[in-house]
Motif scaffolding. Structure first.
Motif, PDB file in Angstrom:
ATOM      1  N   GLU B  59       0.825  -1.208   0.000  1.00 19.42           N
ATOM      2  CA  GLU B  59       0.000   0.000   0.000  1.00 19.42           C
ATOM      3  C   GLU B  59       0.866   1.267   0.000  1.00 19.42           C
ATOM      4  OE1 GLU B  59      -3.281   0.451  -0.249  1.00 19.42           O
ATOM      5  OE2 GLU B  59      -3.163   2.626   0.059  1.00 19.42           O
ATOM      6  N   ILE B  60       1.906   1.281   0.826  1.00 20.83           N
ATOM      7  CA  ILE B  60       2.745   2.486   0.879  1.00 20.83           C
ATOM      8  C   ILE B  60       3.576   2.607  -0.402  1.00 20.83           C
ATOM      9  CG2 ILE B  60       4.566   3.684   2.170  1.00 20.83           C
ATOM     10  CD1 ILE B  60       3.418   2.464   4.724  1.00 20.83           C
ATOM     11  N   ALA B  61       4.055   1.502  -0.933  1.00 20.07           N
ATOM     12  CA  ALA B  61       4.786   1.551  -2.213  1.00 20.07           C
ATOM     13  C   ALA B  61       3.891   2.127  -3.308  1.00 20.07           C
ATOM     14  CB  ALA B  61       5.271   0.152  -2.590  1.00 20.07           C
ATOM     15  N   ARG B  62       2.644   1.677  -3.351  1.00 18.40           N
ATOM     16  CA  ARG B  62       1.697   2.196  -4.359  1.00 18.40           C
ATOM     17  C   ARG B  62       1.512   3.704  -4.210  1.00 18.40           C
ATOM     18  NH1 ARG B  62      -2.735  -2.085  -3.280  1.00 18.40           N
ATOM     19  NH2 ARG B  62      -2.074  -3.800  -4.598  1.00 18.40           N
ATOM     20  N   ARG B  63       1.407   4.151  -2.957  1.00 23.05           N
ATOM     21  CA  ARG B  63       1.209   5.585  -2.729  1.00 23.05           C
ATOM     22  C   ARG B  63       2.448   6.378  -3.145  1.00 23.05           C
ATOM     23  NH1 ARG B  63      -2.669   7.155   1.617  1.00 23.05           N
ATOM     24  NH2 ARG B  63      -4.240   5.516   1.633  1.00 23.05           N
ATOM     25  N   GLN B  64       3.628   5.835  -2.902  1.00 21.81           N
ATOM     26  CA  GLN B  64       4.843   6.537  -3.322  1.00 21.81           C
ATOM     27  C   GLN B  64       4.910   6.625  -4.847  1.00 21.81           C
ATOM     28  OE1 GLN B  64       7.457   3.936  -1.011  1.00 21.81           O
ATOM     29  NE2 GLN B  64       8.034   5.656   0.309  1.00 21.81           N
ATOM     30  N   ILE B  65       4.537   5.560  -5.514  1.00 29.67           N
ATOM     31  CA  ILE B  65       4.565   5.547  -6.978  1.00 29.67           C
ATOM     32  C   ILE B  65       3.483   6.479  -7.527  1.00 29.67           C
ATOM     33  CG2 ILE B  65       4.163   4.074  -8.994  1.00 29.67           C
ATOM     34  CD1 ILE B  65       5.590   1.803  -7.334  1.00 29.67           C
ATOM     35  N   ALA B  66       2.312   6.458  -6.900  1.00 27.48           N
ATOM     36  CA  ALA B  66       1.238   7.357  -7.340  1.00 27.48           C
ATOM     37  C   ALA B  66       1.653   8.823  -7.210  1.00 27.48           C
ATOM     38  CB  ALA B  66      -0.029   7.096  -6.523  1.00 27.48           C
ATOM     39  N   ALA B  67       2.533   9.112  -6.239  1.00 35.55           N
ATOM     40  CA  ALA B  67       2.999  10.497  -6.048  1.00 35.55           C
ATOM     41  C   ALA B  67       4.146  10.848  -6.981  1.00 35.55           C
ATOM     42  CB  ALA B  67       3.421  10.695  -4.594  1.00 35.55           C
ATOM     43  N   GLY B  68       4.573   9.910  -7.816  1.00 33.58           N
ATOM     44  CA  GLY B  68       5.591  10.252  -8.800  1.00 33.58           C
ATOM     45  C   GLY B  68       6.855   9.414  -8.777  1.00 33.58           C
ATOM     46  N   ALA B  69       7.033   8.550  -7.784  1.00 36.66           N
ATOM     47  CA  ALA B  69       8.233   7.703  -7.748  1.00 36.66           C
ATOM     48  C   ALA B  69       8.237   6.768  -8.957  1.00 36.66           C
ATOM     49  CB  ALA B  69       8.276   6.894  -6.459  1.00 36.66           C
ATOM     50  N   LEU B  70       9.443   6.516  -9.515  1.00 29.51           N
ATOM     51  CA  LEU B  70       9.480   5.673 -10.714  1.00 29.51           C
ATOM     52  C   LEU B  70       9.500   4.195 -10.370  1.00 29.51           C
ATOM     53  CD1 LEU B  70      12.637   4.845 -10.675  1.00 29.51           C
ATOM     54  CD2 LEU B  70      12.964   6.970 -11.931  1.00 29.51           C
ATOM     55  N   GLY B  71       9.580   3.875  -9.098  1.00 28.27           N
ATOM     56  CA  GLY B  71       9.580   2.487  -8.650  1.00 28.27           C
ATOM     57  C   GLY B  71      10.071   2.485  -7.222  1.00 28.27           C
ATOM     58  N   ILE B  72      10.426   1.321  -6.728  1.00 30.85           N
ATOM     59  CA  ILE B  72      10.908   1.227  -5.349  1.00 30.85           C
ATOM     60  C   ILE B  72      12.214   0.444  -5.302  1.00 30.85           C
ATOM     61  CG2 ILE B  72       8.624   1.360  -4.294  1.00 30.85           C
ATOM     62  CD1 ILE B  72       8.937  -1.764  -3.908  1.00 30.85           C
ATOM     63  N   CYS B  73      12.889   0.556  -4.176  1.00 36.60           N
ATOM     64  CA  CYS B  73      13.999  -0.326  -3.837  1.00 36.60           C
ATOM     65  C   CYS B  73      13.510  -1.374  -2.844  1.00 36.60           C
ATOM     66  CB  CYS B  73      15.129   0.440  -3.157  1.00 36.60           C
ATOM     67  SG  CYS B  73      15.892   1.720  -4.154  1.00 36.60           S
ATOM     68  N   CYS B  74      14.106  -2.562  -2.926  1.00 35.10           N
ATOM     69  CA  CYS B  74      13.952  -3.556  -1.875  1.00 35.10           C
ATOM     70  C   CYS B  74      15.344  -3.972  -1.430  1.00 35.10           C
ATOM     71  CB  CYS B  74      13.193  -4.781  -2.382  1.00 35.10           C
ATOM     72  SG  CYS B  74      11.434  -4.482  -2.603  1.00 35.10           S
ATOM     73  N   ALA B  75      15.482  -4.302  -0.152  1.00 32.18           N
ATOM     74  CA  ALA B  75      16.799  -4.700   0.347  1.00 32.18           C
ATOM     75  C   ALA B  75      17.118  -6.138  -0.026  1.00 32.18           C
ATOM     76  CB  ALA B  75      16.860  -4.541   1.863  1.00 32.18           C
ATOM     77  N   LYS B  76      16.099  -6.977  -0.056  1.00 28.13           N
ATOM     78  CA  LYS B  76      16.321  -8.403  -0.208  1.00 28.13           C
ATOM     79  C   LYS B  76      15.379  -8.983  -1.258  1.00 28.13           C
ATOM     80  CE  LYS B  76      19.342  -8.612   3.233  1.00 28.13           C
ATOM     81  NZ  LYS B  76      19.202  -9.501   4.387  1.00 28.13           N
ATOM     82  N   LEU B  77      15.784 -10.119  -1.772  1.00 28.22           N
ATOM     83  CA  LEU B  77      15.007 -10.843  -2.763  1.00 28.22           C
ATOM     84  C   LEU B  77      13.607 -11.195  -2.242  1.00 28.22           C
ATOM     85  CD1 LEU B  77      15.183 -12.217  -5.520  1.00 28.22           C
ATOM     86  CD2 LEU B  77      16.614 -13.985  -4.473  1.00 28.22           C
ATOM     87  N   GLY B  78      13.528 -11.679  -1.010  1.00 26.14           N
ATOM     88  CA  GLY B  78      12.237 -12.076  -0.449  1.00 26.14           C
ATOM     89  C   GLY B  78      11.292 -10.896  -0.313  1.00 26.14           C
ATOM     90  N   GLU B  79      11.849  -9.750   0.044  1.00 29.58           N
ATOM     91  CA  GLU B  79      11.054  -8.529   0.139  1.00 29.58           C
ATOM     92  C   GLU B  79      10.524  -8.145  -1.249  1.00 29.58           C
ATOM     93  OE1 GLU B  79      12.685  -5.540   3.033  1.00 29.58           O
ATOM     94  OE2 GLU B  79      12.845  -4.344   1.202  1.00 29.58           O
ATOM     95  N   ALA B  80      11.398  -8.261  -2.248  1.00 26.81           N
ATOM     96  CA  ALA B  80      10.999  -7.937  -3.623  1.00 26.81           C
ATOM     97  C   ALA B  80       9.916  -8.894  -4.112  1.00 26.81           C
ATOM     98  CB  ALA B  80      12.216  -7.980  -4.543  1.00 26.81           C
ATOM     99  N   GLU B  81      10.055 -10.178  -3.804  1.00 24.18           N
ATOM    100  CA  GLU B  81       9.025 -11.148  -4.200  1.00 24.18           C
ATOM    101  C   GLU B  81       7.681 -10.781  -3.578  1.00 24.18           C
ATOM    102  OE1 GLU B  81      11.867 -15.165  -4.587  1.00 24.18           O
ATOM    103  OE2 GLU B  81      10.949 -14.644  -2.676  1.00 24.18           O
ATOM    104  N   ALA B  82       7.710 -10.398  -2.289  1.00 25.48           N
ATOM    105  CA  ALA B  82       6.457 -10.065  -1.590  1.00 25.48           C
ATOM    106  C   ALA B  82       5.806  -8.834  -2.216  1.00 25.48           C
ATOM    107  CB  ALA B  82       6.724  -9.830  -0.107  1.00 25.48           C
ATOM    108  N   LEU B  83       6.606  -7.816  -2.560  1.00 21.80           N
ATOM    109  CA  LEU B  83       6.005  -6.606  -3.128  1.00 21.80           C
ATOM    110  C   LEU B  83       5.598  -6.825  -4.588  1.00 21.80           C
ATOM    111  CD1 LEU B  83       7.853  -3.669  -1.362  1.00 21.80           C
ATOM    112  CD2 LEU B  83       5.911  -5.036  -0.653  1.00 21.80           C
ATOM    113  N   ALA B  84       6.335  -7.666  -5.301  1.00 20.46           N
ATOM    114  CA  ALA B  84       5.918  -8.019  -6.664  1.00 20.46           C
ATOM    115  C   ALA B  84       4.587  -8.767  -6.629  1.00 20.46           C
ATOM    116  CB  ALA B  84       6.993  -8.863  -7.344  1.00 20.46           C
ATOM    117  N   ASP B  85       4.413  -9.643  -5.656  1.00 22.46           N
ATOM    118  CA  ASP B  85       3.130 -10.342  -5.500  1.00 22.46           C
ATOM    119  C   ASP B  85       1.987  -9.344  -5.313  1.00 22.46           C
ATOM    120  OD1 ASP B  85       4.403 -12.772  -5.678  1.00 22.46           O
ATOM    121  OD2 ASP B  85       4.359 -13.199  -3.524  1.00 22.46           O
TER     122      ASP B  85
END
Lengths: 373, 373
Positions: B59-85
């Motif tokens: 939800e917060i990643a979506r809000r950051q992108i909606a405000a103009g961010a071109l994407g997000i960073c993730c620290a770890k692969l598992g975190e990225a998998e969860a947000l990609a899901d």
């Protein structure tokens, strides 16, 4: 989706291939710890109610009960709900539940668990517990929480008889006994000081028991103690049951309680981590930082995988650092660490990776993880 | 089962009735922080790729992108998998992925995410990434990780051109640019020192960019920076995108980066806790200890609910203590705290309790919680 690393189950060498950071249990050591504490309790004629705040796991609670424990302790209502969902039928919640909404949850749990006990250290709260329990129709069993001088929770021994009297006459409550946990004593590194402090607290508890007994309010249950005093408390012949928790896993902090001597329980819990960067001489970076270890008790101790004499430091939220002087670590190298403090480290992970030797033999969910409310 | 506290949604006064410890977001403050950073980036002509390791939330990643961010960073692969899901389509994984099994997961993620980037600081690992990506059929975009002097991850600027050259010619990889995160600079309390240190690191990065450009290896993306240097880094005109994370929440540690001055972002994250015992004068015990706050950065700061001048201390795994001198706290009293360090504290909780004023308006899952592997 099957959990991460489930594809490694029962394959040779699976332990070394875990995606990390991973919380690893050495099952042989865990089994020996559970058996050793059970034997200790039998030998000394004291009951065991191991504290599940350490492991938060239905599987481990079941194994403790199968070895002779009469039930478990939970620190919080949410933890108790999670373990009750897993079929655990005898639970003592060791922290006071005080809000109206919490009391409603407590009574709902009381209705579905065969043998639930809660603690209380305040008469106004006791009155509300009584009122709610009367509405529920099943008595709520209560231990009066006694402050052993720590000041964290509990009523002072001097003020305890009034609260005991109140609970004993409350229709909705059943006065089941006393709880007294001397948390301040558990990690004292001097065995003599630890013994003196624990026996002193228990002596006061024994005097309270005598005073209550004289008033016709003899406590049936006296619950307390911890891993640091497991072999001291039975000598006082006051506690009827021991709330030992950390003995199942041990950690750096508890290993240091027996300095120079062999600890009475084995380390069975590790965080396995992987080197992800090693571009500088004598320094390697791993994938386990503040999110992989609780940090309240200092740094992890490397158990295997790094050169002799190497040391671990926290290198931020996501990473650890290893300082070493011999050979060379490279990305992909696997390093295992003894955790500084087991309970809050376990609370970071969704599951245990259970190994026998080098084989992954189980992945156990940590049902009570994060259930602090 | 519906989550704890879901029954309080959209009711007046729900915030005060939360079962605690609970992680609370002040939604008005969060929204202002997201908007302020987006405006800052627009004004300075730099892109935003906020770091999701702070919030781990779709939800917060979506809000950051909606405000103009071109994407997000993730620290770890598992975190990225969860947000990609959760549907996030543009993700940079900021820690090196180095094991064979990790690389297989990375390529599986690359196949299903529109815009994935990984980092690399080692040629042997780059060769294995290349081989795996060629087998997968879709190029893997790579940023070369540059060590800004911290020594945590990254290749030194002197050794970077060789690794850039290797990645640029690798068939399975696409050389997309550089990453350089000066983590050691972010919390310097002297604004002048912070500025000097950050600009010095970026000057070296600028020199590397010039050298690479002269070799026909101009980096398109230069990703780095953090909340502590958000208003310094754009001046260097080196970074093309900022990896700011903590600004969405702030915490005691970041508030202290702007001592004596008003912090540029508002505290939007709190841990709400409840008094469970108060039998001693001037001391109350709460339900939030080591399992409710990350402890790497000292004690929480009480924001509301306790007498003026009260202070919070850790009172073990399950409890906190409040020392105070005026009025009287009683069991059930609600106290809110600013967390010492937001990222690892968020990692302890399953969800955010989102409030506007005194109303609970949402419960957002923390999808990336515990996904450190």
């Amino acid at each position: 989706m099957s959990p991460l690393n489930a594809d490694l189950l029962d394959l040779p060498g699976g332990r070394a291939k875990l995606q990390t950071p991973a919380l690893v249990i050495d099952l042989d050591a865990l089994e020996r710890n559970i058996a050793a504490m059970a034997e200790h309790a039998r030998k000394h004629g004291v009951a065991l109610r191991p504290h599940a705040k350490t492991h938060k796991s239905v599987e481990i609670a079941r194994r403790q009960i199968a070895a002779g424990a009469l039930g478990i302790c939970c620190a919080k209502l949410g933890e108790a709900e999670a373990l009750a969902d897993g079929g655990i039928e005898s639970i003592l919640i060791t922290s006071p539940v005080v809000t109206d909404r919490g009391i409603a949850r407590l009574l709902a749990l009381n209705a579905r668990v065969a043998d639930l006990m809660a603690v209380c250290d305040n008469q106004m709260v006791a009155a509300r517990l009584d009122e709610a329990a009367r509405a529920g129709g099943k008595k709520l069993r209560i231990l009066i929480d006694i402050d052993p001088g720590l000041g964290r929770t509990g009523v002072s021994p001097a003020e305890a008889p009034a609260l005991v009297g109140f609970v004993a006459q409350a229709e909705g409550l059943e006065y089941a006994g006393l709880q007294c946990y001397a948390g301040q004593v558990q990690h004292m590194e001097s065995a003599n000081e630890r013994r003196a402090a624990s026996l002193s607290a228990l002596k006061e508890l024994g005097a309270l028991r005598a005073a209550l007994t004289a008033q016709g309010l003899a406590p049936k249950i006296l619950s307390g103690g911890g891993t640091g005093t497991f072999d001291i408390d039975p000598d006082a012949r006051v506690l009827t049951e021991l709330q030992v928790g950390s003995y199942v896993f041990m950690d750096r902090q508890y290993n240091e309680v027996w300095p120079g001597a062999r600890a009475p329980f084995e380390t069975s819990l590790y965080v396995q981590t992987t080197v992800i960067s090693a571009n500088r001489t004598g320094l390697a970076t791993t994938d386990a930082g503040f999110k992989a270890f609780a940090t309240d008790a200092g740094a992890p101790v490397i158990a295997r995988g790094a050169p002799e004499g190497a040391s671990y430091f926290f290198f931020g939220d996501e990473q650890g650092g290893i300082i070493y002087s011999q050979s060379k670590l490279v990305p992909g190298d696997v390093v295992s660490c003894v955790v500084p403090h087991c309970d809050p480290t376990v609370n970071l992970y969704g599951c245990f990776h259970v190994v026998r030797g080098e084989m992954l033999v189980g992945i156990w969910p940590i049902e009570g993880r994060g259930r602090s409310a």
